[in-house]
Design an enzyme around this catalytic site. Sequence first.
Site, PDB file in Angstrom:
ATOM      1  N   LYS A 181       0.835  -1.211   0.000  1.00 54.96           N
ATOM      2  CA  LYS A 181       0.000   0.000   0.000  1.00 54.96           C
ATOM      3  C   LYS A 181       0.868   1.260   0.000  1.00 54.96           C
ATOM      4  O   LYS A 181       0.628   2.173  -0.789  1.00 54.96           O
ATOM      5  CB  LYS A 181      -0.893  -0.025   1.247  1.00 54.96           C
ATOM      6  CG  LYS A 181      -1.540   1.303   1.566  1.00 54.96           C
ATOM      7  CD  LYS A 181      -2.447   1.229   2.779  1.00 54.96           C
ATOM      8  CE  LYS A 181      -1.782   1.433   4.126  1.00 54.96           C
ATOM      9  NZ  LYS A 181      -1.401   2.827   4.437  1.00 54.96           N
ATOM     10  N   ASN A 182       1.865   1.301   0.886  1.00 55.95           N
ATOM     11  CA  ASN A 182       2.606   2.542   1.057  1.00 55.95           C
ATOM     12  C   ASN A 182       3.646   2.792  -0.031  1.00 55.95           C
ATOM     13  O   ASN A 182       4.313   3.819  -0.034  1.00 55.95           O
ATOM     14  CB  ASN A 182       3.253   2.590   2.452  1.00 55.95           C
ATOM     15  CG  ASN A 182       2.189   2.750   3.529  1.00 55.95           C
ATOM     16  OD1 ASN A 182       1.035   3.059   3.231  1.00 55.95           O
ATOM     17  ND2 ASN A 182       2.566   2.529   4.782  1.00 55.95           N
ATOM     18  N   CYS A 185      -5.039  12.380  13.321  1.00 54.69           N
ATOM     19  CA  CYS A 185      -5.801  11.143  13.195  1.00 54.69           C
ATOM     20  C   CYS A 185      -5.596  10.319  14.455  1.00 54.69           C
ATOM     21  O   CYS A 185      -4.967  10.776  15.413  1.00 54.69           O
ATOM     22  CB  CYS A 185      -5.418  10.383  11.932  1.00 54.69           C
ATOM     23  SG  CYS A 185      -3.811   9.640  12.029  1.00 54.69           S
ATOM     24  N   ARG A 241       0.209  14.394  13.383  1.00 54.34           N
ATOM     25  CA  ARG A 241       0.687  14.208  12.018  1.00 54.34           C
ATOM     26  C   ARG A 241       0.687  15.471  11.151  1.00 54.34           C
ATOM     27  O   ARG A 241       0.007  15.526  10.115  1.00 54.34           O
ATOM     28  CB  ARG A 241      -0.088  13.079  11.333  1.00 54.34           C
ATOM     29  CG  ARG A 241       0.011  11.771  12.081  1.00 54.34           C
ATOM     30  CD  ARG A 241      -0.678  10.643  11.382  1.00 54.34           C
ATOM     31  NE  ARG A 241       0.085  10.104  10.291  1.00 54.34           N
ATOM     32  CZ  ARG A 241      -0.333   9.135   9.501  1.00 54.34           C
ATOM     33  NH1 ARG A 241      -1.523   8.619   9.690  1.00 54.34           N
ATOM     34  NH2 ARG A 241       0.422   8.687   8.524  1.00 54.34           N
ATOM     35  N   ASP A 301       4.560   0.556  12.247  1.00 50.05           N
ATOM     36  CA  ASP A 301       3.376  -0.129  11.704  1.00 50.05           C
ATOM     37  C   ASP A 301       3.262  -1.581  12.156  1.00 50.05           C
ATOM     38  O   ASP A 301       2.307  -2.272  11.802  1.00 50.05           O
ATOM     39  CB  ASP A 301       3.389  -0.071  10.168  1.00 50.05           C
ATOM     40  CG  ASP A 301       3.133   1.331   9.647  1.00 50.05           C
ATOM     41  OD1 ASP A 301       2.633   2.171  10.419  1.00 50.05           O
ATOM     42  OD2 ASP A 301       3.452   1.587   8.472  1.00 50.05           O
ATOM     43  N   ARG A 312      -8.680  -0.724   4.640  1.00 48.52           N
ATOM     44  CA  ARG A 312      -7.812   0.289   4.026  1.00 48.52           C
ATOM     45  C   ARG A 312      -6.448  -0.297   3.706  1.00 48.52           C
ATOM     46  O   ARG A 312      -5.759   0.210   2.810  1.00 48.52           O
ATOM     47  CB  ARG A 312      -7.613   1.464   4.989  1.00 48.52           C
ATOM     48  CG  ARG A 312      -8.868   2.254   5.236  1.00 48.52           C
ATOM     49  CD  ARG A 312      -8.556   3.458   6.077  1.00 48.52           C
ATOM     50  NE  ARG A 312      -7.320   4.056   5.601  1.00 48.52           N
ATOM     51  CZ  ARG A 312      -6.508   4.795   6.334  1.00 48.52           C
ATOM     52  NH1 ARG A 312      -6.782   5.029   7.584  1.00 48.52           N
ATOM     53  NH2 ARG A 312      -5.416   5.311   5.812  1.00 48.52           N
TER      54      ARG A 312
HETATM   55  N1  EPU Z   1       5.965  14.645  10.988  1.00 45.60           N
HETATM   56  C1  EPU Z   1       6.016  15.988  11.302  1.00 45.60           C
HETATM   57  N2  EPU Z   1       5.974  16.875  10.253  1.00 45.60           N
HETATM   58  C2  EPU Z   1       5.879  16.480   8.963  1.00 45.60           C
HETATM   59  C3  EPU Z   1       5.820  15.113   8.668  1.00 45.60           C
HETATM   60  C4  EPU Z   1       5.871  14.215   9.716  1.00 45.60           C
HETATM   61  O1  EPU Z   1       6.094  16.391  12.463  1.00 45.60           O
HETATM   62  O2  EPU Z   1       5.833  17.357   8.075  1.00 45.60           O
HETATM   63  C5  EPU Z   1       6.029  13.653  12.090  1.00 45.60           C
HETATM   64  C6  EPU Z   1       4.757  12.795  12.202  1.00 45.60           C
HETATM   65  O3  EPU Z   1       3.754  13.459  12.941  1.00 45.60           O
HETATM   66  C7  EPU Z   1       5.284  11.548  12.854  1.00 45.60           C
HETATM   67  C8  EPU Z   1       6.685  11.415  12.253  1.00 45.60           C
HETATM   68  O4  EPU Z   1       7.023  12.711  11.780  1.00 45.60           O
HETATM   69  O5  EPU Z   1       5.356  11.741  14.221  1.00 45.60           O
HETATM   70  C9  EPU Z   1       6.825  10.427  11.128  1.00 45.60           C
HETATM   71  O6  EPU Z   1       5.775  10.621  10.191  1.00 45.60           O
HETATM   72  P1  EPU Z   1       5.908  10.303   8.643  1.00 45.60           P
HETATM   73  O7  EPU Z   1       5.770  11.589   7.892  1.00 45.60           O
HETATM   74  O8  EPU Z   1       7.106   9.479   8.366  1.00 45.60           O
HETATM   75  O9  EPU Z   1       4.611   9.437   8.402  1.00 45.60           O
HETATM   76  P2  EPU Z   1       3.754   9.431   7.068  1.00 45.60           P
HETATM   77  O10 EPU Z   1       4.649   9.659   5.920  1.00 45.60           O
HETATM   78  O11 EPU Z   1       2.563  10.295   7.236  1.00 45.60           O
HETATM   79  C10 EPU Z   1       4.070   6.906   6.498  1.00 45.60           C
HETATM   80  C11 EPU Z   1       3.164   5.738   6.310  1.00 45.60           C
HETATM   81  C12 EPU Z   1       2.593   5.330   7.658  1.00 45.60           C
HETATM   82  C13 EPU Z   1       3.767   4.965   8.578  1.00 45.60           C
HETATM   83  C14 EPU Z   1       4.725   6.155   8.690  1.00 45.60           C
HETATM   84  C15 EPU Z   1       5.957   5.868   9.502  1.00 45.60           C
HETATM   85  C16 EPU Z   1       2.349   6.086   4.066  1.00 45.60           C
HETATM   86  C17 EPU Z   1       1.220   6.399   3.165  1.00 45.60           C
HETATM   87  N3  EPU Z   1       2.108   6.109   5.376  1.00 45.60           N
HETATM   88  O12 EPU Z   1       3.259   7.944   7.045  1.00 45.60           O
HETATM   89  O13 EPU Z   1       1.786   4.179   7.446  1.00 45.60           O
HETATM   90  O14 EPU Z   1       3.286   4.643   9.864  1.00 45.60           O
HETATM   91  O15 EPU Z   1       5.141   6.564   7.373  1.00 45.60           O
HETATM   92  O16 EPU Z   1       6.647   4.787   8.976  1.00 45.60           O
HETATM   93  O17 EPU Z   1       3.434   5.789   3.604  1.00 45.60           O
HETATM   94  C18 EPU Z   1       0.044   2.680   7.891  1.00 45.60           C
HETATM   95  O18 EPU Z   1       0.296   2.136   6.792  1.00 45.60           O
HETATM   96  O19 EPU Z   1      -0.716   2.158   8.750  1.00 45.60           O
HETATM   97  C19 EPU Z   1       0.669   3.962   8.198  1.00 45.60           C
HETATM   98  C20 EPU Z   1       0.211   4.772   9.160  1.00 45.60           C
END
Ligand code: EPU
Length: 421
Positions: free
Chosen positions: A22-23, A117, A122, A307, A399
């Site tokens: 998915k990701n 969420c 996030r 995850d 999802r």
């Molecule tokens: N963060 C910030 N600012 C930003 C971006 C992130 O403070 O601009 C913080 C987030 O709040 C969090 C941390 O940085 O505390 C890491 O977040 P990240 O941005 O890496 O998460 P994401 O890109 O939104 C992806 C996956 C998630 C997975 C995380 C961490 C996708 C679509 N989603 O999310 O997947 O948990 O990386 O590995 O790639 C899931 O599949 O269940 C899922 C939640």
Amino acid sequence: MDRLHITGGVSLEGEIRIAGAKNSALPVLAASLLTQEPLKVCNLPHLFDITTMLELLGCMGVQRIVDEKMNVQVDSSTIENLNAPYELVRTMRASILVLGPLLTRYGRAEVALPGGCAIGSRPVNQHIAALRTMGASIEVENGYIRAHADGKLKGKHIFMDLVTVTGTENVMMAATLAEGQTIIENAAREPEVIDLATCLNKMGADITGHGSDTIVVNGVDELHGCDFAVMPDRIETGTYLIAAAATRGRVKVKDTQPHTLDSVLSKLEQAGAVLRVGADWIELDMRGRRPRAVSLRTAPYPAFPTDMQAQFTALNAVAAGIGSITETVFENRFMHVHEMNRMGANIRVEGNTVMVEGVERLNGAPVMATDLRASASLIIAGLVSENETTVDRIYHIDRGYECIEEKLQSLGARISRIPVR
Ligand code: EPU
């Protein structure tokens, strides 16, 4: 809203095939916005989030053709508008992945600001800051990110304050068509980032360093279409292996990439699992034994993935001994704990750590899923429970897990979906 009904107590046995990730699929689909030519995406998992991303592209005017093998050809030459509306962004935060591609290719984008969420606040401040560094003007007003660029984005040296997966992906996509060289420092090293970079390079991008914490992107004039098969889902792989370990069973997962799961496989071995690993398969055998509790700490790849934290909490809940699980990526990812305690688990939350004292067996109960991976952990808890469990709000699981009840049934689990009107 459907429910899952589980009668626990069966050791999982058998073989299953792992779906596409998915990701990885989500950013690859967003990358279709970077070219006039069709991008054919193969090995797409059948998931709600994928449907939502295709719907989002569709509402921009992008054409999508699904073939008989469920491969999707995405053609953005027909694009009509550059907006990601709130109705779609609020159901799937990964919609933010269209921001970088739209901005770099069309010089404009309007994307609803994702809210918090169930697992944390996030924010997307890192995405916005990096795109501003590359010359974009971005305002956040009325719940929308409104971005525009005069001419091309400019390649820059970008330091991410923290490791963000979709942030790295957004900036990497934006940089492909920017003027000059972009260097992303403190980049995410997740296999899904590598998969996206591989797809972008196949489309004609010039990216190196993906898989390390410094990614270098030399901007090119244009990208073209290609065929791309997304990598197997490492989180789905790990979830079935943990379910097998918790139920003291023996399961072989096929069509996967074992090297993307090193941290997880090492914890499963510590839990007492006997593993055999081939080029694209993993077999786990608990030989009927109770797992031993393990301690772990989540962190960005290659460390233990957030995850997979909830699923290990379910394993520890029935393991011998006490295990501690520390969550360092998201601030609120323990919602499953309270539900597991209602099933007789002995879990204490102490700040960002849970202390899990294993019990012999859980007792089935009606429980409620709060997010995708929490749902998976409650299903594992149901599988190791005496008697019956119902898991409510399973739209979360749809999802991210393809046909989960069919796959578990094929491993012998007594699980069924109850449609609720
Ligand atoms: N963060 C910030 N600012 C930003 C971006 C992130 O403070 O601009 C913080 C987030 O709040 C969090 C941390 O940085 O505390 C890491 O977040 P990240 O941005 O890496 O998460 P994401 O890109 O939104 C992806 C996956 C998630 C997975 C995380 C961490 C996708 C679509 N989603 O999310 O997947 O948990 O990386 O590995 O790639 C899931 O599949 O269940 C899922 C939640």
